[in-house]
Design an enzyme around this catalytic site. Structure first.
Site, PDB file in Angstrom:
ATOM      1  N   HIS A  97      -3.461  10.129  15.459  1.00  0.00           N
ATOM      2  CA  HIS A  97      -3.350   8.686  15.233  1.00  0.00           C
ATOM      3  C   HIS A  97      -2.127   8.170  15.972  1.00  0.00           C
ATOM      4  O   HIS A  97      -1.087   8.822  16.029  1.00  0.00           O
ATOM      5  CB  HIS A  97      -3.254   8.346  13.743  1.00  0.00           C
ATOM      6  CG  HIS A  97      -2.257   9.165  12.970  1.00  0.00           C
ATOM      7  ND1 HIS A  97      -2.499  10.469  12.598  1.00  0.00           N
ATOM      8  CD2 HIS A  97      -1.012   8.872  12.514  1.00  0.00           C
ATOM      9  CE1 HIS A  97      -1.444  10.942  11.938  1.00  0.00           C
ATOM     10  NE2 HIS A  97      -0.529   9.989  11.884  1.00  0.00           N
ATOM     11  N   HIS A  99       0.534   5.159  15.792  1.00  0.00           N
ATOM     12  CA  HIS A  99       1.042   4.050  14.981  1.00  0.00           C
ATOM     13  C   HIS A  99       1.332   2.892  15.933  1.00  0.00           C
ATOM     14  O   HIS A  99       2.004   3.074  16.960  1.00  0.00           O
ATOM     15  CB  HIS A  99       2.356   4.418  14.300  1.00  0.00           C
ATOM     16  CG  HIS A  99       2.273   5.540  13.303  1.00  0.00           C
ATOM     17  ND1 HIS A  99       2.303   5.330  11.944  1.00  0.00           N
ATOM     18  CD2 HIS A  99       2.179   6.878  13.470  1.00  0.00           C
ATOM     19  CE1 HIS A  99       2.239   6.505  11.321  1.00  0.00           C
ATOM     20  NE2 HIS A  99       2.163   7.463  12.223  1.00  0.00           N
TER      21      HIS A  99
HETATM   22  P1  5GP Z   1       1.899  10.429  10.030  1.00  0.00           P
HETATM   23  O1  5GP Z   1       3.103  10.632   9.165  1.00  0.00           O
HETATM   24  O2  5GP Z   1       0.890  11.552   9.865  1.00  0.00           O
HETATM   25  O3  5GP Z   1       2.200  10.141  11.461  1.00  0.00           O
HETATM   26  O4  5GP Z   1       1.225   9.113   9.514  1.00  0.00           O
HETATM   27  C1  5GP Z   1       0.238   9.063   8.547  1.00  0.00           C
HETATM   28  C2  5GP Z   1       0.141   7.620   8.124  1.00  0.00           C
HETATM   29  O5  5GP Z   1      -1.053   7.470   7.390  1.00  0.00           O
HETATM   30  C3  5GP Z   1       1.284   7.185   7.203  1.00  0.00           C
HETATM   31  O6  5GP Z   1       1.971   6.089   7.785  1.00  0.00           O
HETATM   32  C4  5GP Z   1       0.569   6.783   5.919  1.00  0.00           C
HETATM   33  O7  5GP Z   1       1.141   5.663   5.278  1.00  0.00           O
HETATM   34  C5  5GP Z   1      -0.847   6.527   6.377  1.00  0.00           C
HETATM   35  N1  5GP Z   1      -1.860   6.770   5.371  1.00  0.00           N
HETATM   36  C6  5GP Z   1      -1.952   7.868   4.573  1.00  0.00           C
HETATM   37  N2  5GP Z   1      -3.024   7.774   3.765  1.00  0.00           N
HETATM   38  C7  5GP Z   1      -3.620   6.589   4.059  1.00  0.00           C
HETATM   39  C8  5GP Z   1      -4.783   5.930   3.557  1.00  0.00           C
HETATM   40  O8  5GP Z   1      -5.478   6.410   2.659  1.00  0.00           O
HETATM   41  N3  5GP Z   1      -5.097   4.727   4.097  1.00  0.00           N
HETATM   42  C9  5GP Z   1      -4.341   4.167   5.101  1.00  0.00           C
HETATM   43  N4  5GP Z   1      -4.750   2.981   5.566  1.00  0.00           N
HETATM   44  N5  5GP Z   1      -3.248   4.754   5.603  1.00  0.00           N
HETATM   45  C10 5GP Z   1      -2.883   5.952   5.086  1.00  0.00           C
END
Ligand code: 5GP
Length: 111
Positions: A97, A99
């Site tokens: 993903h 951001h």
């Molecule tokens: P990472 O830390 O893996 O780069 O980012 C994961 C992102 O996914 C985090 O910013 C977190 O808030 C988001 N996230 C986790 N679970 C969910 C969810 O169920 N729905 C949405 N829309 N975002 C999520």
């Protein structure tokens, strides 16, 4: 199946702001700025580290759609695109993903 695959499959709700055959973009559940969108490939690539040559077009598509989403959200003052890869970067969901974060001034270097 990761949480993002469940969002793509409409098994759990999300505020989807863009979708096509290859990618989906939706609002982060825990926004770190006034605008915080995640754009993901529908293909479940766990992280950028394991993307391959085969994913070249898909990765380009993700970036081009990321900037279109930023434009659609009116982030004219700028925005940041972030990929967290692995535990040291804080990657929490093992589905690639980007951001897209904007709507406020960003600090540098990032924390
Ligand atoms: P990472 O830390 O893996 O780069 O980012 C994961 C992102 O996914 C985090 O910013 C977190 O808030 C988001 N996230 C986790 N679970 C969910 C969810 O169920 N729905 C949405 N829309 N975002 C999520």
């Amino acid at each position: 199946m990761t949480i993002f695959e469940k969002i793509i499959a409409r098994q759990i709700p999300a505020d989807i702001v863009y979708e096509d055959d290859l990618v989906a973009a939706f609002r982060d559940i825990n926004p770190q700025a006034p605008a915080h969108i995640l754009i993901v490939p529908k293909k479940p690539i766990p992280r950028i580290d394991v993307a391959t040559e085969e994913d070249k077009l898909l990765l380009g598509h993700l970036l081009l759609k990321a900037k279109e989403v930023a434009k659609k959200l009116g982030l004219t003052g700028g925005y940041r695109i972030v990929i967290n890869n692995g535990p040291d970067a804080g990657e929490a969901v093992p589905h690639l993903h980007f951001h897209i974060i904007g709507g406020r001034k960003m600090g540098w270097p990032p924390g």
